[in-house]
Scaffold this motif. Structure first.
Motif, PDB file in Angstrom:
ATOM      1  N   THR A  76       0.833  -1.205   0.000  1.00  0.00           N
ATOM      2  CA  THR A  76       0.000   0.000   0.000  1.00  0.00           C
ATOM      3  C   THR A  76       0.864   1.250   0.000  1.00  0.00           C
ATOM      4  OG1 THR A  76      -1.807  -1.123   1.140  1.00  0.00           O
ATOM      5  CG2 THR A  76      -1.758   1.285   1.274  1.00  0.00           C
ATOM      6  N   GLU A  77       1.908   1.252   0.846  1.00  0.00           N
ATOM      7  CA  GLU A  77       2.806   2.405   0.891  1.00  0.00           C
ATOM      8  C   GLU A  77       3.489   2.610  -0.465  1.00  0.00           C
ATOM      9  OE1 GLU A  77       5.433   1.479   4.074  1.00  0.00           O
ATOM     10  OE2 GLU A  77       3.997   2.000   5.656  1.00  0.00           O
ATOM     11  N   ALA A  78       3.885   1.503  -1.107  1.00  0.00           N
ATOM     12  CA  ALA A  78       4.550   1.616  -2.399  1.00  0.00           C
ATOM     13  C   ALA A  78       3.603   2.141  -3.474  1.00  0.00           C
ATOM     14  CB  ALA A  78       5.122   0.266  -2.817  1.00  0.00           C
ATOM     15  N   LEU A  79       2.339   1.709  -3.419  1.00  0.00           N
ATOM     16  CA  LEU A  79       1.366   2.172  -4.410  1.00  0.00           C
ATOM     17  C   LEU A  79       1.013   3.644  -4.211  1.00  0.00           C
ATOM     18  CD1 LEU A  79      -0.941  -0.966  -4.497  1.00  0.00           C
ATOM     19  CD2 LEU A  79       0.280  -0.033  -6.461  1.00  0.00           C
ATOM     20  N   MET A  80       1.119   4.145  -2.977  1.00  0.00           N
ATOM     21  CA  MET A  80       0.812   5.550  -2.717  1.00  0.00           C
ATOM     22  C   MET A  80       2.044   6.443  -2.863  1.00  0.00           C
ATOM     23  SD  MET A  80      -2.359   5.248  -2.283  1.00  0.00           S
ATOM     24  CE  MET A  80      -2.646   6.998  -1.996  1.00  0.00           C
ATOM     25  N   ALA A  81       3.236   5.837  -3.023  1.00  0.00           N
ATOM     26  CA  ALA A  81       4.487   6.595  -3.047  1.00  0.00           C
ATOM     27  C   ALA A  81       4.583   7.640  -4.150  1.00  0.00           C
ATOM     28  CB  ALA A  81       5.668   5.625  -3.138  1.00  0.00           C
ATOM     29  N   PRO A  82       4.010   7.439  -5.354  1.00  0.00           N
ATOM     30  CA  PRO A  82       4.144   8.478  -6.386  1.00  0.00           C
ATOM     31  C   PRO A  82       3.614   9.839  -5.957  1.00  0.00           C
ATOM     32  CG  PRO A  82       3.383   6.432  -7.365  1.00  0.00           C
ATOM     33  CD  PRO A  82       3.345   6.236  -5.880  1.00  0.00           C
ATOM     34  N   GLY A  83       2.749   9.879  -4.939  1.00  0.00           N
ATOM     35  CA  GLY A  83       2.197  11.148  -4.481  1.00  0.00           C
ATOM     36  C   GLY A  83       3.228  12.105  -3.945  1.00  0.00           C
ATOM     37  N   GLN A  84       4.434  11.628  -3.660  1.00  0.00           N
ATOM     38  CA  GLN A  84       5.481  12.501  -3.119  1.00  0.00           C
ATOM     39  C   GLN A  84       6.134  13.343  -4.212  1.00  0.00           C
ATOM     40  OE1 GLN A  84       9.200  10.242  -1.975  1.00  0.00           O
ATOM     41  NE2 GLN A  84       7.958   8.495  -2.628  1.00  0.00           N
ATOM     42  N   TYR A  85       5.875  13.006  -5.487  1.00  0.00           N
ATOM     43  CA  TYR A  85       6.509  13.749  -6.582  1.00  0.00           C
ATOM     44  C   TYR A  85       5.600  14.889  -7.049  1.00  0.00           C
ATOM     45  CZ  TYR A  85       9.501   9.627  -6.673  1.00  0.00           C
ATOM     46  OH  TYR A  85      10.359   8.614  -6.326  1.00  0.00           O
ATOM     47  N   PRO A  86       6.184  15.957  -7.588  1.00  0.00           N
ATOM     48  CA  PRO A  86       5.376  17.106  -8.032  1.00  0.00           C
ATOM     49  C   PRO A  86       4.338  16.704  -9.075  1.00  0.00           C
ATOM     50  CG  PRO A  86       7.716  17.660  -7.988  1.00  0.00           C
ATOM     51  CD  PRO A  86       7.629  16.188  -7.745  1.00  0.00           C
ATOM     52  N   GLU A  87       3.121  17.193  -8.896  1.00  0.00           N
ATOM     53  CA  GLU A  87       1.998  17.002  -9.819  1.00  0.00           C
ATOM     54  C   GLU A  87       1.567  15.540  -9.947  1.00  0.00           C
ATOM     55  OE1 GLU A  87       2.838  18.759 -13.591  1.00  0.00           O
ATOM     56  OE2 GLU A  87       3.368  20.716 -12.757  1.00  0.00           O
ATOM     57  N   CYS A  88       2.118  14.666  -9.107  1.00  0.00           N
ATOM     58  CA  CYS A  88       1.779  13.245  -9.178  1.00  0.00           C
ATOM     59  C   CYS A  88       0.860  12.855  -8.028  1.00  0.00           C
ATOM     60  CB  CYS A  88       3.040  12.383  -9.118  1.00  0.00           C
ATOM     61  SG  CYS A  88       4.073  12.491 -10.590  1.00  0.00           S
ATOM     62  N   SER A  89       0.192  11.749  -8.233  1.00  0.00           N
ATOM     63  CA  SER A  89      -0.694  11.186  -7.226  1.00  0.00           C
ATOM     64  C   SER A  89      -0.327   9.730  -6.995  1.00  0.00           C
ATOM     65  CB  SER A  89      -2.154  11.278  -7.707  1.00  0.00           C
ATOM     66  OG  SER A  89      -2.995  10.475  -6.904  1.00  0.00           O
ATOM     67  N   GLY A  90      -0.610   9.250  -5.792  1.00  0.00           N
ATOM     68  CA  GLY A  90      -0.549   7.817  -5.579  1.00  0.00           C
ATOM     69  C   GLY A  90      -1.698   7.149  -6.314  1.00  0.00           C
ATOM     70  N   THR A  91      -1.794   5.837  -6.193  1.00  0.00           N
ATOM     71  CA  THR A  91      -2.858   5.132  -6.900  1.00  0.00           C
ATOM     72  C   THR A  91      -4.215   5.714  -6.543  1.00  0.00           C
ATOM     73  OG1 THR A  91      -3.901   2.994  -7.312  1.00  0.00           O
ATOM     74  CG2 THR A  91      -2.989   3.331  -5.111  1.00  0.00           C
ATOM     75  N   ARG A  92      -5.077   5.803  -7.513  1.00  0.00           N
ATOM     76  CA  ARG A  92      -6.413   6.359  -7.312  1.00  0.00           C
ATOM     77  C   ARG A  92      -7.445   5.263  -7.064  1.00  0.00           C
ATOM     78  NH1 ARG A  92      -3.319   8.637 -11.093  1.00  0.00           N
ATOM     79  NH2 ARG A  92      -2.996  10.892 -11.040  1.00  0.00           N
ATOM     80  N   ASN A  93      -7.017   4.013  -7.030  1.00  0.00           N
ATOM     81  CA  ASN A  93      -7.957   2.907  -6.810  1.00  0.00           C
ATOM     82  C   ASN A  93      -7.249   1.781  -6.060  1.00  0.00           C
ATOM     83  OD1 ASN A  93     -10.124   1.180  -6.867  1.00  0.00           O
ATOM     84  ND2 ASN A  93     -10.556   1.494  -9.046  1.00  0.00           N
ATOM     85  N   LEU A  94      -6.864   2.074  -4.812  1.00  0.00           N
ATOM     86  CA  LEU A  94      -6.090   1.131  -4.007  1.00  0.00           C
ATOM     87  C   LEU A  94      -6.843  -0.181  -3.798  1.00  0.00           C
ATOM     88  CD1 LEU A  94      -3.598   0.535  -2.253  1.00  0.00           C
ATOM     89  CD2 LEU A  94      -4.831   1.579  -0.333  1.00  0.00           C
ATOM     90  N   HIS A  95      -8.147  -0.099  -3.577  1.00  0.00           N
ATOM     91  CA  HIS A  95      -8.931  -1.316  -3.297  1.00  0.00           C
ATOM     92  C   HIS A  95      -8.824  -2.313  -4.443  1.00  0.00           C
ATOM     93  CE1 HIS A  95     -12.736  -3.683  -3.441  1.00  0.00           C
ATOM     94  NE2 HIS A  95     -12.438  -3.860  -2.156  1.00  0.00           N
ATOM     95  N   ASP A  96      -8.986  -1.823  -5.678  1.00  0.00           N
ATOM     96  CA  ASP A  96      -8.889  -2.718  -6.830  1.00  0.00           C
ATOM     97  C   ASP A  96      -7.469  -3.255  -6.997  1.00  0.00           C
ATOM     98  OD1 ASP A  96     -11.523  -2.219  -7.244  1.00  0.00           O
ATOM     99  OD2 ASP A  96     -11.318  -1.517  -9.316  1.00  0.00           O
TER     100      ASP A  96
END
Length: 1323
Positions: A920-940
């Motif tokens: 989960t932490e790895a899937l949300m990690a992109p959110g730390q970069y500018p203009e990026c988001s972590g996964t938008r559908n973690l459940h799936d």
């Protein structure tokens, strides 16, 4: 409508070769008769002749053939017929015109845009059924609450049958329609199919046109809203065209049939079998419901006779004929599908789920590159098998004859040119001896290599055979075993797809050829019982006599299944039920004979996995509608088929269906004779089995007495079939006179590690079956649309070195790519892997293709072995893993981190524990970069990753079972042999190419170059070694890594290379590591084909991969370039998003023009149906048609691209990621290049903008995006004549490749198993 007293009742199955007649006589006796369907020298119509013969023989009266028969002696006639199927296969239906909404004239030509055979460069698809198209200026669209379009003129609002509101954007102009219809009539076309968008819920425009057409003189007018009122314009369009095309032919046949009787059978109850297994009156029999009329009778026959409601044991129907085998399932209810493809035409109508596979008595036998191959080619009725004495090829029938399993003395003398000779054992044995010599020659020349390989794998695994040559009997037996395994695979798929245990079924065998294989197939599948009905040779005809008269009504719905909607559902169900009752009453049934079943077509909101469910066994309660508890029925079925439910998700009802049945089948009361002495065989013959030749007793079925068991080996001969009771099995006659075979366990013969070519073919099937079953588990247990419904995944088995063994399905861009991923993990963390570990990876440097494709790898351990003995892996496309845009497919990314979460060697499961927090932490990690988001559908993401782990677990289990059966050394040895087989096929192809190349030019070096739209070159030089059959593919000179996302990881180039090699080989081969063993690939580091670790790659997967294919085919001069693009289009807002890839033109080649409007090479994605698109998204599809003239001109033209225009109803962000907008798809040998593509935006204010190849833009309501996709290149100069021969030698290799593909004519399969595989290969 029950048995008629004092009259003759006939049930007749008119097949392609034989017509079977079952007669119920006035005194209660039963008779069967089999005669040729076509014998014009003796009779005009086979069913009429069958009735005439029985009447004449039973009454003693004379009924001359040239006089109409006296119908007063006949009670009823029931028929199943292949008239519609044959007309469809042979394209011999009525001349038909299609009338369609303007902008969609080519909708049915494009269809789903997927090609039927991934590796067929010619892209052969059946032609459409109509010859003229009328486009109508009319348009109806669904009303959307969020629509922000402003229209000056007022729109008429109408209400559809579902209660949904629609807007009439353009009224129907009947004057113009009349002019166009008259023009079509003047050409002699009198059959009309009408398809208007959204007519399934608002049919008024279709009805108005239909009335006008009938008034003008069209004799057949089919309306899509009447033929099948279900959403999805493409399958509904195919269905209505089939109805218009076939119904006149059926009526012509019926007219001819009835004229053979006095009074044209007016006082006789004549019923015809429909595809859904129900009978219908002759006058109601229509083309769209007739395609499975013949085989449906057989399903009813075995369902009624083989299934016991008390034992509740499900039955597999196994109908093996000459060309193919039909497989189906019955467990108390008929299993229907509501969309299936026959002869290239997808019909949207209820039909029994009958799976047809290309393995029958006439299937041809081949030995290719060291492997035994059965089918799909068939010898047909003419010339037939070798033993028919007409110069035919070796077939499965010949193999059975060579083994002594068919006895010529018991066959009529109808063979040879004069059709007066017996079956020829001599001819069969002569051909088998030649084939055996060829096989032994191959084995002797390859013995040293295989011997070395196997010795290195194992020094002591059971006794060696001590012989290198095969006998004729071993060769024939080998082909039988391979044919059996080919038939086992669809049976496994049919049962396991829905969560059933294959071994817990009874095998109901019928058809002429099935009895020789039933014991072996049951044993291979773990089944314990084979049931063969006394009328198994004519079971389709007997099934007609047992069937019910059926009336079905169906209408679309758009309700949630909630308490608030129950009252409306109940009213509509009651109305449909009354319609069924009224119709059946009019046909003479009393209320006591009528029963009805209610079905709701249900799905979870936001998904496409709809199930047609009834509420049998789920009684009414306070929280259900009056027809039963459909909610519980749906959720239980969903869990059974998919492994989970979606809590708190609304359930939608798409359609309401009521099936009414009038009980009218006969009841057979035949009782078998009992005896006090064991039956005596009429002779003892020698049959060949695994143990060698064994004495085999031969019995006549008619001599058998119930109460006695016949031990195998034995042969039981019926009038129409030969039944083999294998050693270890026993047969017994039931009190009803049917045959029940108890199947014993197989005596395990020890298999060594030395090469056995028969086992090579069987292991190839088994490894592929493992990958297929993994895919079934993944599809059942996943939750996302991409994996569960679009089937965008691959599953594979790998050896201990990470080399690919088998891969299913064959998604082009996944071919070979996963191997790189597994081998990377072996190098990176191989020594630290433990049992219970599972690895997750998607990084391009670790063999990834692009980041949304997540690969889950599971090592397979064996007790006593410290390192993994195999690996299994699954790769699935996740809809979102973060990054700068929703969907993780940004058109403008410049670095990998902008494209989503990255995994290199991530332990998803550690010693059996799923690492949810860490992933989960790895899937949300992109959110730390500018203009990026972590996964938008973690459940799936988490649900699908668990599903991939479960699929791998299933694969690991199946590999373990294979090892338990054969031993580790043997399984690994055959893994190596299968890879060697693929290697050999590629080497043979390269040697053949090199031989011709040397003759033409004296050089064994070829090269080619093409460019991306930004000017980046893709350069290739190939050096071929003609002695080894090897080649060096050198991409030196290819351009550097680009600032953008068209960089392609190395794995992409390898996938493209395997795809090209498979196309050039021209025959089915195992697609595994062996394909690349003869190939050395050189790719310069830092280039666009091997970029740095941080490079953006999303465009490389979907665009650059296509250019690599173009360059390879250009070097080998295989064909002109196809569109070279996937045309990626996505749009969305905060509320929803949509993504599609769009077809273009295929390149032409030596002997064929390119197909228009189809996906090519590295993609095969289906496109969303227009009605689904407009229902779910804020868009109106204004046009989807071919782009005339975009294909290159030449001797063989390139295929045209398409035009797709989307009008947006609300504000969205549009992204396009495309290629071939400045460079054109090349032509070959003087053929012109195809047209480049174009992306155009028409603003609502009138501005027109060229968007370029790659962009993201915000669209306002009223903006229209127009996509013009590239055409394919042409082959040869336009002025070249077909008769030119001076360049024949120069083009020899290209023409030979074409001829090989033409000879390898693919058998047209059908059924849910085939549809599933085709859907998998369409991503």
């Amino acid at each position: 409508m029950a048995e008629t007293n004092g009259k003759f009742d006939f049930a007749i199955d008119r097949g392609g070769t034989f017509t079977d007649v079952f007669a119920h006589l006035p005194d209660g006796r039963e008779r069967v008769l089999k005669l040729l369907s076509h014998d014009p020298q003796n009779y005009r119509d086979a069913p009429t002749e069958g009735i005439r013969r029985i009447l004449e023989q039973e009454t003693g009266l004379s009924f001359p053939r040239d006089h109409p028969l006296d119908s007063s002696l006949i009670g009823w006639i029931r028929m199943g017929t292949t008239v519609a199927t044959n007309a469809l296969l042979e394209r011999q239906g009525e001349r038909t015109a299609l009338l369609v909404t303007r902008g969609f004239r080519d909708l049915l030509h494009i269809g789903t845009q997927a090609r039927p055979n991934l590796f067929d460069l010619e892209v052969r698809t059946p032609e459409v059924l109509y010859e003229e198209v009328i486009e109508v200026d009319e348009r109806v669209v669904l009303k959307q609450d969020g629509c922000q379009l402003s229209r000056k003129e007022p729109k008429r609002i109408v209400t559809g049958s579902t209660g949904d509101s629609l807007e009439v954007w353009q009224e129907l102009d009947l004057k113009t329609v009349e002019r166009d219809l008259r023009a079509v009539l003047s050409k002699g076309i009198t059959s009309l199919a009408i398809l208007l968008l959204h007519s399934y819920i608002w049919p008024h425009h279709e009805k108005a046109v239909g009335s006008l057409a009938r008034r003008l003189g069209f004799t057949q007018v089919s309306l899509s809203s009447e033929v099948m009122p279900m959403i999805r314009a493409v399958p509904r369009g195919y269905t209505v065209c089939a109805d218009a095309y076939l119904t006149p032919k059926i009526h012509q046949y019926l007219s001819g049939f009835t004229t053979g009787f006095k009074g044209s059978l007016k006082d006789v109850d004549v019923l015809f079998m429909q595809s859904d297994g129900g009978l219908t009156p002759m006058e109601q029999f229509s083309g769209s419901r007739a395609v499975l009329s013949g085989p449906a009778g057989g399903v009813v026959g075995y369902a009624v006779t083989s299934y016991s409601s008390t034992e509740n044991k499900p039955v597999i129907g196994f109908d093996m004929g000459g060309t193919s085998t039909d497989v189906s399932r019955y467990a108390g209810q008929y299993e229907h599908v509501f969309e299936a493809t026959t002869a290239g035409v997808t019909l949207q109508a209820p039909q029994l789920d009958i799976n047809t596979v290309a393995a029958g008595g006439g299937s041809r036998l081949f030995f290719r590159s060291g492997m035994f191959v059965v089918g799909p080619e068939s010898a047909g009725a003419h010339p037939g098998p070798t033993c028919y004495r007409k110069g035919g090829p070796l077939t499965v029938t010949d193999a059975n004859l060579a083994l002594g399993r068919l006895l010529p003395d018991f066959f009529p003398h109808i063979f040879g040119p004069g059709e007066d000779e017996p079956l020829s054992t001599e001819e069969t044995m002569k051909h088998f001896q030649q084939l055996t010599c060829d096989i032994n020659h191959f084995l002797s020349t390859n013995q040293s290599q295989h011997g070395t390989d196997s010795d290195s794998l194992s020094k002591s695994d059971g006794p060696k055979s001590g012989k290198s040559e095969m006998s004729v009997e071993e060769v024939a037996m080998g082909f039988i075993r391979v044919a059996n395994e080919a038939m086992c695979r669809p049976i496994r798929a049919l049962t396991q797809a829905k969560g059933h245990d294959t071994s817990q079924h009874v095998l109901a065998c019928f058809g002429g050829a099935g009895g020789q294989h039933a014991c072996a197939i049951s044993r291979a599948l773990g089944m314990k019982t084979v049931f063969i009905h006394k009328y198994s040779g004519v079971l389709s005809a007997y099934g007609l006599a047992l069937a019910d008269v059926v009336e079905e009504v169906q209408e679309p719905c758009s309700l949630q299944y909630t308490v608030n909607s129950f009252s409306e559902l109940d009213i509509r169900i009651q109305e449909l039920t009354e319609r069924c009752h009224d119709t059946l009453h009019q046909r003479g049934f009393s209320s006591s004979q009528i029963s009805t079943e209610v079905f709701l077509h249900m799905r979870y909101e936001g998904t496409d996995c709809a199930l047609m469910v009834n509420a049998n066994g789920f009684p009414v309660h306070s929280q259900s509608c009056q027809s039963g508890d459909f909610h519980t029925s749906f959720t239980k079925r969903y869990i059974k088929e998919f492994g989970f439910t979606i809590a708190d998700r609304p359930i939608m009802v798409d359609d309401i269906r009521v099936r009414g049945s009038g009980k009218s089948g006969i009841k057979s009361v035949t009782v078998a004779k009992k005896g006090h002495v064991a039956p005596k065989p009429i002779k003892v013959t020698k049959c060949y089995f695994e143990e060698g030749y064994l004495d085999t007793s031969v019995y006549m079925w008619e001599d058998l007495l119930c109460g006695y068991s016949i031990e195998g080996p034995a042969i039981i001969i019926d009038k129409n079939s030969t039944i083999l009771v294998e050693p270890g099995c026993s047969a017994e006659l039931t009190t009803s006179g049917d045959l029940c075979i108890n199947v014993g366990t197989d005596s395990q013969c020890v298999l060594g590690t030395e090469l056995n070519t028969v086992q090579l073919s069987i292991f190839s099937h088994r490894f592929m079956s493992i990958a297929e079953q993994m895919g079934r588990v993944l599809q059942r247990t996943s939750i996302s649309t991409n994996i569960k419904e679009r089937l965008d995944f691959s599953c594979a088995v790998f050896g201990p070195d990470g080399g690919l063994v088998s891969n299913a399905p064959h998604i082009p861009v996944h071919l070979g790519a996963m191997q790189e991923t597994v081998q990377y993990q072996l190098k990176a963390i191989g020594s630290s892997l433990k049992e219970g570990d599972v690895i997750l990876s998607n990084h391009p440097c670790a063999g990834g293709s692009h980041l949304p494709d997540l690969t889950v790898i599971t090592p397979v351990f064996r007790q006593g072995v410290s390192e993994p003995v195999f690996f299994v892996a699954s790769r699935g496309h996740h809809a979102d893993i973060g990054g700068i845009t929703p969907g993780s497919m940004p058109p403008h990314s410049t670095s990998l981190q902008q494209e989503g979460a990255v995994f290199t060697s991530f332990k998803l499961v550690t010693e059996g524990v799923f690492q949810e927090k860490a992933v989960t932490e790895a899937l949300m990690a992109p959110g730390q970069y500018p203009e990026c988001s972590g996964t938008r559908n973690l459940h799936d993401n988490l649900s699908d990753l668990r599903a991939q782990v479960a699929a791998n677990q299933r694969g690991s289990q199946l590999v373990g079972e294979l090892i338990d059966c054969y031993g580790l050394a043997v399984v690994q040895a055959y893994m190596g042999y299968i890879q060697s087989n693929a290697e050999l096929a590629v080497r043979d192809m390269l040697k053949e190419f090199a031989r011709r190349r040397r003759q033409q030019t004296g050089s064994l070096e070829v090269e080619a170059e093409d460019h991306m739209d930004d000017g980046t070159p893709i350069k290739l030089k190939v050096q071929i070694n003609d002695e080894e059959g090897s080649a060096v593919f050198d991409f030196t000179g290819t351009g550097t890594e680009v600032w953008g996302n068209c960089n392609a990881p190395r794995a992409i180039t390898l996938s493209a290379l395997i795809y090209c090699l498979r196309c050039m080989v021209g025959q089915d081969i195992p697609l595994n590591q062996g394909c690349l063993i003869p190939i050395k690939v050189t790719i310069p580091p830092g280039s666009i084909l091997q970029p740095s670790q941080s490079a953006a790659v999303v465009g490389g997967n979907v665009l650059t991969s296509q250019r690599v294919v173009d360059v390879i085919f250009r070097a080998f001069e295989v064909c002109a370039a196809s569109q070279g693009c996937m045309n990626n289009v996505s749009f969305g807002s905060e509320k929803s998003g949509y993504y599609e890839t769009v077809a273009g033109g295929a390149g032409a080649g030596p002997g064929w023009s390119g197909r228009s409007g189809v996906h090519t090479h590295m993609t095969n994605t289906r496109i969303t149906d227009p009605e689904i698109l407009e229902k779910r998204y804020p868009v109106i599809l204004q046009q989807f048609s071919l782009r005339p003239g975009s294909g290159g001109r030449g001797r063989y033209r390139g295929g045209d691209g398409v035009i797709r225009k989307l009008l947006f109803r609300s504000k969205v962000v549009l992204s396009v990621l495309t290629e071939r907008r400045s460079t054109r798809p090349y032509g070959l040998h003087g053929g012109e290049s195809g047209a480049a593509g174009l992306n155009v935006l028409h603003r609502a204010d009138g501005r027109v903008l060229n968007l370029g190849a790659k962009t993201t833009v915000t669209l306002e309501p009223g903006d229209t995006f127009c996509l013009y996709t590239p055409g394919g290149g042409a082959y040869g100069r336009e002025e070249e004549e077909e008769e030119e021969e001076e360049d024949e030698n120069k083009d020899e290799n290209r023409h030979s490749l074409y001829k090989r593909r033409r000879l390898n004519e693919a058998f047209i399969e059908r059924g849910s198993v085939f549809e599933y595989r085709r859907a998998q290969e369409s991503v």
